[in-house]
Design an enzyme around this catalytic site. Structure first.
Site, PDB file in Angstrom:
ATOM      1  N   HIS A   1       6.613   1.793   7.634  1.00 37.15           N
ATOM      2  CA  HIS A   1       7.202   1.558   6.552  1.00 37.15           C
ATOM      3  C   HIS A   1       7.419   2.730   5.671  1.00 37.15           C
ATOM      4  CE1 HIS A   1       2.925   0.910   5.872  1.00 37.15           C
ATOM      5  NE2 HIS A   1       2.988   1.333   4.751  1.00 37.15           N
TER       6      HIS A   1
ATOM      7  N   HIS B   1       7.313   3.671   1.853  1.00 38.05           N
ATOM      8  CA  HIS B   1       7.166   3.449   0.286  1.00 38.05           C
ATOM      9  C   HIS B   1       8.270   3.986  -0.548  1.00 38.05           C
ATOM     10  CE1 HIS B   1       2.793   2.263   0.653  1.00 38.05           C
ATOM     11  NE2 HIS B   1       2.755   2.925   1.778  1.00 38.05           N
TER      12      HIS B   1
END
Ligand code: 5GP
Length: 125
Positions: free
Chosen positions: A109, A111
């Site tokens: 992922h 941020h």
């Protein structure tokens, strides 16, 4: 070795979907700010900045450097910038890679951090 004794995230993932896979399947609720066929972006449950969103590929890879599809990685960052620009004019993109890089959820992922205003965040890389 079973799931309870598995010592590495790789072994653990064989039997356990990641938290983010459970978000994608709507098993775990999340504040969704963007979604398409390939990615979902959600507000971080424990924000580290006024704007803190996670851009997550729906198909899990364990960490950024296990992605071999260059086009997918390109779309991940294109999507992260698109989501970021929809939320805040200036921002920081962060990817924690591996435990030593601060990664705690082993589903790649990005941020998106921002919203500090013109002075930017306190700490600088
Ligand atoms: P990492 O440390 O792996 O780079 O980042 C994982 C992030 O996921 C952390 O910032 C953490 O707050 C966030 N997080 C962990 N569990 C959940 C959850 O169930 N929902 C949401 N929205 N964020 C989560």
């Amino acid at each position: 070795m079973n799931a309870l004794t598995a010592s590495s995230p790789a072994v653990y993932r064989v039997v356990m979907p990641t938290i983010f896979e459970r978000v994608v399947s709507r098993e775990i609720p999340a504040e969704i700010v963007y979604e398409d066929d390939e990615f979902i972006a959600i507000k971080d449950i424990n924000p580290a900045a006024p704007v803190h969103v996670l851009v997550i590929p729906k198909v899990a890879s364990e960490r950024l450097d296990t992605i071999t599809d260059e086009a997918h990685m390109g779309r991940l960052f294109m999507t992260a910038t698109k989501v970021a620009r929809s939320l805040t004019p200036d921002y920081r993109l962060v990817v924690n890679v591996g435990p030593g890089g601060g990664q705690t959820v082993f589903h790649t992922h990005v941020h998106v951090l921002g919203g500090w205003g013109e002075d930017g965040p306190d700490g600088h890389v």
